[in-house]
Motif scaffolding. Structure first.
Motif, PDB file in Angstrom:
ATOM      1  N   LEU A  16       0.827  -1.203   0.000  1.00 49.68           N
ATOM      2  CA  LEU A  16       0.000   0.000   0.000  1.00 49.68           C
ATOM      3  C   LEU A  16       0.861   1.253   0.000  1.00 49.68           C
ATOM      4  N   THR A  17       1.890   1.265   0.836  1.00 51.84           N
ATOM      5  CA  THR A  17       2.799   2.412   0.887  1.00 51.84           C
ATOM      6  C   THR A  17       3.449   2.647  -0.469  1.00 51.84           C
ATOM      7  N   ALA A  18       3.886   1.568  -1.105  1.00 49.01           N
ATOM      8  CA  ALA A  18       4.523   1.688  -2.415  1.00 49.01           C
ATOM      9  C   ALA A  18       3.547   2.249  -3.444  1.00 49.01           C
ATOM     10  N   SER A  19       2.303   1.791  -3.420  1.00 44.67           N
ATOM     11  CA  SER A  19       1.312   2.276  -4.380  1.00 44.67           C
ATOM     12  C   SER A  19       1.010   3.751  -4.161  1.00 44.67           C
ATOM     13  N   ILE A  20       0.910   4.162  -2.904  1.00 41.89           N
ATOM     14  CA  ILE A  20       0.647   5.566  -2.595  1.00 41.89           C
ATOM     15  C   ILE A  20       1.778   6.443  -3.118  1.00 41.89           C
ATOM     16  N   SER A  21       3.005   6.056  -2.836  1.00 42.34           N
ATOM     17  CA  SER A  21       4.161   6.847  -3.280  1.00 42.34           C
ATOM     18  C   SER A  21       4.240   6.898  -4.799  1.00 42.34           C
ATOM     19  N   ARG A  22       4.012   5.752  -5.440  1.00 43.33           N
ATOM     20  CA  ARG A  22       4.105   5.684  -6.895  1.00 43.33           C
ATOM     21  C   ARG A  22       3.019   6.532  -7.559  1.00 43.33           C
ATOM     22  N   LEU A  23       1.797   6.467  -7.019  1.00 46.75           N
ATOM     23  CA  LEU A  23       0.698   7.234  -7.592  1.00 46.75           C
ATOM     24  C   LEU A  23       0.891   8.725  -7.367  1.00 46.75           C
ATOM     25  N   ALA A  24       1.392   9.094  -6.191  1.00 40.40           N
ATOM     26  CA  ALA A  24       1.652  10.510  -5.916  1.00 40.40           C
ATOM     27  C   ALA A  24       2.690  11.052  -6.882  1.00 40.40           C
ATOM     28  N   GLU A  25       3.733  10.265  -7.140  1.00 39.40           N
ATOM     29  CA  GLU A  25       4.785  10.695  -8.057  1.00 39.40           C
ATOM     30  C   GLU A  25       4.248  10.805  -9.481  1.00 39.40           C
ATOM     31  N   GLY A  48     -14.588  -0.089  -1.417  1.00 40.92           N
ATOM     32  CA  GLY A  48     -15.497  -0.626  -0.413  1.00 40.92           C
ATOM     33  C   GLY A  48     -15.081  -0.290   1.009  1.00 40.92           C
ATOM     34  N   VAL A  49     -13.936   0.342   1.171  1.00 38.03           N
ATOM     35  CA  VAL A  49     -13.420   0.695   2.496  1.00 38.03           C
ATOM     36  C   VAL A  49     -14.068   2.005   2.954  1.00 38.03           C
ATOM     37  N   PRO A  50     -14.527   2.103   4.201  1.00 43.04           N
ATOM     38  CA  PRO A  50     -15.138   3.356   4.667  1.00 43.04           C
ATOM     39  C   PRO A  50     -14.204   4.548   4.470  1.00 43.04           C
ATOM     40  N   ALA A  51     -14.790   5.714   4.175  1.00 43.18           N
ATOM     41  CA  ALA A  51     -13.992   6.894   3.857  1.00 43.18           C
ATOM     42  C   ALA A  51     -13.032   7.270   4.985  1.00 43.18           C
ATOM     43  N   ASP A  52     -13.470   7.148   6.243  1.00 43.41           N
ATOM     44  CA  ASP A  52     -12.589   7.518   7.345  1.00 43.41           C
ATOM     45  C   ASP A  52     -11.398   6.563   7.453  1.00 43.41           C
ATOM     46  N   VAL A  53     -11.632   5.295   7.123  1.00 42.83           N
ATOM     47  CA  VAL A  53     -10.540   4.318   7.148  1.00 42.83           C
ATOM     48  C   VAL A  53      -9.586   4.570   5.982  1.00 42.83           C
ATOM     49  N   LEU A  57      -5.584   5.145   6.392  1.00 40.37           N
ATOM     50  CA  LEU A  57      -4.598   4.326   5.691  1.00 40.37           C
ATOM     51  C   LEU A  57      -3.709   5.181   4.791  1.00 40.37           C
ATOM     52  N   LEU A  58      -4.286   6.185   4.127  1.00 39.48           N
ATOM     53  CA  LEU A  58      -3.476   7.063   3.284  1.00 39.48           C
ATOM     54  C   LEU A  58      -2.448   7.834   4.095  1.00 39.48           C
ATOM     55  N   ASP A  59      -2.814   8.188   5.319  1.00 36.82           N
ATOM     56  CA  ASP A  59      -1.905   8.952   6.180  1.00 36.82           C
ATOM     57  C   ASP A  59      -0.978   8.062   6.994  1.00 36.82           C
ATOM     58  N   GLY A  60      -1.067   6.753   6.783  1.00 41.22           N
ATOM     59  CA  GLY A  60      -0.171   5.832   7.473  1.00 41.22           C
ATOM     60  C   GLY A  60      -0.589   5.514   8.892  1.00 41.22           C
ATOM     61  N   GLU A 139      -9.164  -7.555   2.701  1.00 44.00           N
ATOM     62  CA  GLU A 139      -8.852  -6.706   3.849  1.00 44.00           C
ATOM     63  C   GLU A 139      -8.711  -5.260   3.386  1.00 44.00           C
ATOM     64  N   ASP A 140      -8.941  -4.326   4.315  1.00 45.93           N
ATOM     65  CA  ASP A 140      -9.020  -2.916   3.948  1.00 45.93           C
ATOM     66  C   ASP A 140      -7.786  -2.421   3.198  1.00 45.93           C
ATOM     67  N   ALA A 141      -6.601  -2.732   3.709  1.00 49.23           N
ATOM     68  CA  ALA A 141      -5.377  -2.242   3.065  1.00 49.23           C
ATOM     69  C   ALA A 141      -5.233  -2.820   1.665  1.00 49.23           C
ATOM     70  N   ASP A 142      -5.566  -4.100   1.489  1.00 53.36           N
ATOM     71  CA  ASP A 142      -5.469  -4.729   0.177  1.00 53.36           C
ATOM     72  C   ASP A 142      -6.505  -4.141  -0.782  1.00 53.36           C
ATOM     73  N   ALA A 143      -7.716  -3.897  -0.270  1.00 56.60           N
ATOM     74  CA  ALA A 143      -8.769  -3.327  -1.110  1.00 56.60           C
ATOM     75  C   ALA A 143      -8.385  -1.927  -1.572  1.00 56.60           C
ATOM     76  N   LEU A 144      -7.842  -1.113  -0.672  1.00 57.09           N
ATOM     77  CA  LEU A 144      -7.429   0.242  -1.043  1.00 57.09           C
ATOM     78  C   LEU A 144      -6.255   0.196  -2.011  1.00 57.09           C
ATOM     79  N   ASP A 145      -5.325  -0.715  -1.783  1.00 56.65           N
ATOM     80  CA  ASP A 145      -4.177  -0.856  -2.681  1.00 56.65           C
ATOM     81  C   ASP A 145      -4.656  -1.179  -4.101  1.00 56.65           C
ATOM     82  N   GLY A 146      -5.631  -2.066  -4.227  1.00 56.47           N
ATOM     83  CA  GLY A 146      -6.168  -2.397  -5.537  1.00 56.47           C
ATOM     84  C   GLY A 146      -6.805  -1.192  -6.211  1.00 56.47           C
ATOM     85  N   ALA A 147      -7.543  -0.393  -5.447  1.00 65.29           N
ATOM     86  CA  ALA A 147      -8.171   0.802  -6.011  1.00 65.29           C
ATOM     87  C   ALA A 147      -7.129   1.801  -6.483  1.00 65.29           C
TER      88      ALA A 147
END
Length: 210
Positions: A16-25, A48-53, A57-60, A139-147
């Motif tokens: 998830l961290t790698a995807s966030i960094s890569r997408l931000a770049e 499918g992950v709640p917005a607050d979650v 997750l985005l903020d680590g 799981e939430d982190a995997d679902a967000l990573d896929g998105a």
């Protein structure tokens, strides 16, 4: 900080961290506002992950993981609220039951949490609502990573237009032009970033094996 949006920066390593960094770049390179690619409500609907979650997750920040039954109910409810009929109304229990090849009683029991879903139930519901496999169970982190990965592919596709990203890049600058621009960068670290981005483009357009 970009466009008033704090670029996510989780401290824990992982996919998830790698995807966030890569997408931000990538968003930065393409001039797409980070507030657009990291919109928590859009990512919530996509994953499918709640917005607050999603925000946590985005903020680590660690987010409590619901058990499988709670996760299923939460995401099934999100599907019913966000994947609507062409007339803007929700699908009825009977329509879901018919589309997922189950009885109305089964559909009602799943919606109300009176029955634990099987993988067959999940697959049928996902097909009915036309969402990817695992939407109801990942799981939430995997679902967000896929998105985030799907967002990355969309950006690459939109940037390329009808051609693939690498072809577009070569048309715009040519091999020598790309090499010349890379040579003007001040440090090896900057040049390595260019190489990483080119590798990412190559990976995104690699033909799939039949």
């Amino acid at each position: 900080m970009t466009d008033g949006f704090l670029v996510p920066g989780p401290t824990a390593a992982g996919p998830l961290t790698a995807s966030i960094s890569r997408l931000a770049e990538l968003a930065g390179k393409l001039g797409v506002p980070h507030s657009e690619v990291f919109d928590v409500h859009q990512l919530s609907e996509a994953s499918g992950v709640p917005a607050d979650v999603v925000g946590d997750l985005l903020d680590g920040r660690p987010a409590g993981e619901p058990d499988l039954q709670a996760r299923f109910l939460q995401r099934f409810d999100l599907l019913r609220r966000t994947r609507l009929k062409p007339n803007g109304r929700r699908y009825t229990q009977q329509e879901i039951a018919d589309g997922a090849a189950m009885s109305r009683q089964q559909a009602g029991a799943l919606i109300n949490g009176d029955r634990r879903p099987t993988m067959e139930h999940c697959d049928a519901i996902q097909r009915f609502f036309k969402v990817h496999a695992g939407f109801l169970t990942a799981e939430d982190a995997d679902a967000l990573d896929g998105a985030l990965q799907r967002t990355e592919q969309t950006l690459l596709h939109d940037y390329a237009g009808d051609s693939d990203p690498l072809e577009r890049l070569l048309q715009d600058h040519g091999v020598r032009g790309i090499a010349w621009r890379a040579a003007q960068l001040p440090t090896d670290k900057h040049r390595d970033k260019v190489a990483e981005w080119l590798d990412m483009l190559l990976e995104s357009v690699k033909p799939t094996e039949s």
